[in-house]
Motif scaffolding. Structure first.
Motif, PDB file in Angstrom:
ATOM      1  N   MET A  12       0.723  -1.105   0.080  1.00 25.51           N
ATOM      2  CA  MET A  12      -0.071  -0.156   0.046  1.00 25.51           C
ATOM      3  C   MET A  12       0.905   1.217   0.088  1.00 25.51           C
ATOM      4  O   MET A  12       1.851   1.206   0.850  1.00 25.51           O
ATOM      5  CB  MET A  12      -1.057  -0.092   1.342  1.00 25.51           C
ATOM      6  N   VAL A  14       1.499   5.252   0.657  1.00 26.17           N
ATOM      7  CA  VAL A  14       1.245   6.126   1.467  1.00 26.17           C
ATOM      8  C   VAL A  14       2.273   7.131   1.348  1.00 26.17           C
ATOM      9  O   VAL A  14       3.605   6.954   1.560  1.00 26.17           O
ATOM     10  CB  VAL A  14       1.094   5.722   2.897  1.00 26.17           C
ATOM     11  N   TYR A  35      -1.411  -3.041  10.756  1.00 23.84           N
ATOM     12  CA  TYR A  35      -2.828  -3.154  10.714  1.00 23.84           C
ATOM     13  C   TYR A  35      -3.442  -4.374  10.252  1.00 23.84           C
ATOM     14  O   TYR A  35      -3.131  -5.059   9.197  1.00 23.84           O
ATOM     15  CB  TYR A  35      -3.544  -1.927   9.517  1.00 23.84           C
ATOM     16  N   TYR A  75      -9.689  -5.843   0.091  1.00 26.61           N
ATOM     17  CA  TYR A  75      -9.762  -4.451  -0.536  1.00 26.61           C
ATOM     18  C   TYR A  75     -10.762  -3.761   0.088  1.00 26.61           C
ATOM     19  O   TYR A  75     -10.747  -2.377   0.197  1.00 26.61           O
ATOM     20  CB  TYR A  75      -9.960  -4.890  -2.008  1.00 26.61           C
ATOM     21  N   LEU A  78      -9.939  -2.293   3.388  1.00 30.16           N
ATOM     22  CA  LEU A  78      -8.909  -1.278   3.082  1.00 30.16           C
ATOM     23  C   LEU A  78      -9.493   0.041   2.650  1.00 30.16           C
ATOM     24  O   LEU A  78      -9.017   1.087   3.186  1.00 30.16           O
ATOM     25  CB  LEU A  78      -8.035  -1.715   2.097  1.00 30.16           C
ATOM     26  N   GLU A  79     -10.435   0.118   1.734  1.00 30.06           N
ATOM     27  CA  GLU A  79     -11.019   1.176   1.318  1.00 30.06           C
ATOM     28  C   GLU A  79     -11.778   1.872   2.473  1.00 30.06           C
ATOM     29  O   GLU A  79     -11.990   2.784   2.614  1.00 30.06           O
ATOM     30  CB  GLU A  79     -12.004   0.824   0.144  1.00 30.06           C
ATOM     31  N   ASN A  80     -12.687   0.930   3.167  1.00 26.88           N
ATOM     32  CA  ASN A  80     -13.374   1.395   4.323  1.00 26.88           C
ATOM     33  C   ASN A  80     -12.273   1.923   5.505  1.00 26.88           C
ATOM     34  O   ASN A  80     -13.032   2.945   6.167  1.00 26.88           O
ATOM     35  CB  ASN A  80     -14.401   0.434   4.939  1.00 26.88           C
ATOM     36  N   LYS A  81     -11.276   1.589   5.582  1.00 32.68           N
ATOM     37  CA  LYS A  81     -10.457   1.966   6.742  1.00 32.68           C
ATOM     38  C   LYS A  81      -9.313   2.661   6.312  1.00 32.68           C
ATOM     39  O   LYS A  81      -8.406   2.846   7.113  1.00 32.68           O
ATOM     40  CB  LYS A  81     -10.045   0.658   7.448  1.00 32.68           C
ATOM     41  N   LYS A  82      -9.215   3.107   5.112  1.00 34.69           N
ATOM     42  CA  LYS A  82      -8.072   3.740   4.654  1.00 34.69           C
ATOM     43  C   LYS A  82      -7.501   5.033   5.622  1.00 34.69           C
ATOM     44  O   LYS A  82      -6.419   5.018   6.098  1.00 34.69           O
ATOM     45  CB  LYS A  82      -8.322   4.387   3.356  1.00 34.69           C
ATOM     46  N   ILE A  83      -8.511   5.899   5.699  1.00 32.24           N
ATOM     47  CA  ILE A  83      -7.922   6.787   6.763  1.00 32.24           C
ATOM     48  C   ILE A  83      -7.514   6.364   8.125  1.00 32.24           C
ATOM     49  O   ILE A  83      -6.440   6.868   8.560  1.00 32.24           O
ATOM     50  CB  ILE A  83      -9.145   7.905   7.003  1.00 32.24           C
ATOM     51  N   ILE A  85      -6.326   3.498   8.739  1.00 39.01           N
ATOM     52  CA  ILE A  85      -4.806   2.908   8.477  1.00 39.01           C
ATOM     53  C   ILE A  85      -3.744   4.031   8.333  1.00 39.01           C
ATOM     54  O   ILE A  85      -2.796   3.810   9.167  1.00 39.01           O
ATOM     55  CB  ILE A  85      -4.886   1.785   7.186  1.00 39.01           C
ATOM     56  N   ILE A  86      -4.211   4.781   7.493  1.00 40.96           N
ATOM     57  CA  ILE A  86      -3.015   6.065   7.389  1.00 40.96           C
ATOM     58  C   ILE A  86      -2.683   6.706   8.860  1.00 40.96           C
ATOM     59  O   ILE A  86      -1.609   6.907   9.033  1.00 40.96           O
ATOM     60  CB  ILE A  86      -3.334   6.984   6.295  1.00 40.96           C
TER      61      ILE A  86
END
Length: 128
Positions: A12, A14, A35, A75, A78-83, A85-86
């Motif tokens: 990923m 970032v 994560y 996937y 990841l899209e739902n938790k992206k913020i 995770i970052i």
């Protein structure tokens, strides 16, 4: 960065503090510098995760390979938790810098991170 001849090495990307980080997807993670995915269809004995301790700085795109796909459940998560995770990765970077700048804060974590984290190769980029 590890190269796999028979399959892609998934990461990923970032961008934090003017550095582009590649955080690898890994299986069977047993530490908390990551994560961990709650949902996956991949075969594994423990958990699948984005492993923060094995992140590398890639500020030149020539070191990136071709795009690859990940398992659908991962996937979507990841899209739902992206913020989230970052932000968790940003906290990891801040903690790493704090500990590297002052090892006496937590000598046990200093030893772990100094021995196992790939970030030791990127102190210049991290401003350490």
């Amino acid at each position: 960065m590890e190269e796999k001849t028979n399959r892609p090495f998934l990461v990923m990307l970032v961008e934090i503090e003017n550095n582009k980080f590649a955080i690898p997807f890994r299986k069977n993670i047993k530490h908390n510098y990551c994560y961990k995915f709650a949902n996956t269809n991949r075969s594994t004995t423990s958990s699948t995760a984005l492993d923060f301790s094995k992140a590398v700085v890639i500020n030149d795109d020539k070191y990136l390979g071709s795009y690859a796909t990940i398992e659908r459940k991962e996937y979507l998560e990841l899209e739902n938790k992206k913020i989230f995770i970052i932000n968790k990765f940003k906290r990891f970077i801040a903690k790493y810098k704090r500990i590297m700048n002052n090892p006496s804060i937590n000598t046990y974590e200093y030893e772990l991170l100094n021995k196992y984290s790939t970030l030791i190769y990127f102190h210049k980029e991290l401003g350490l």
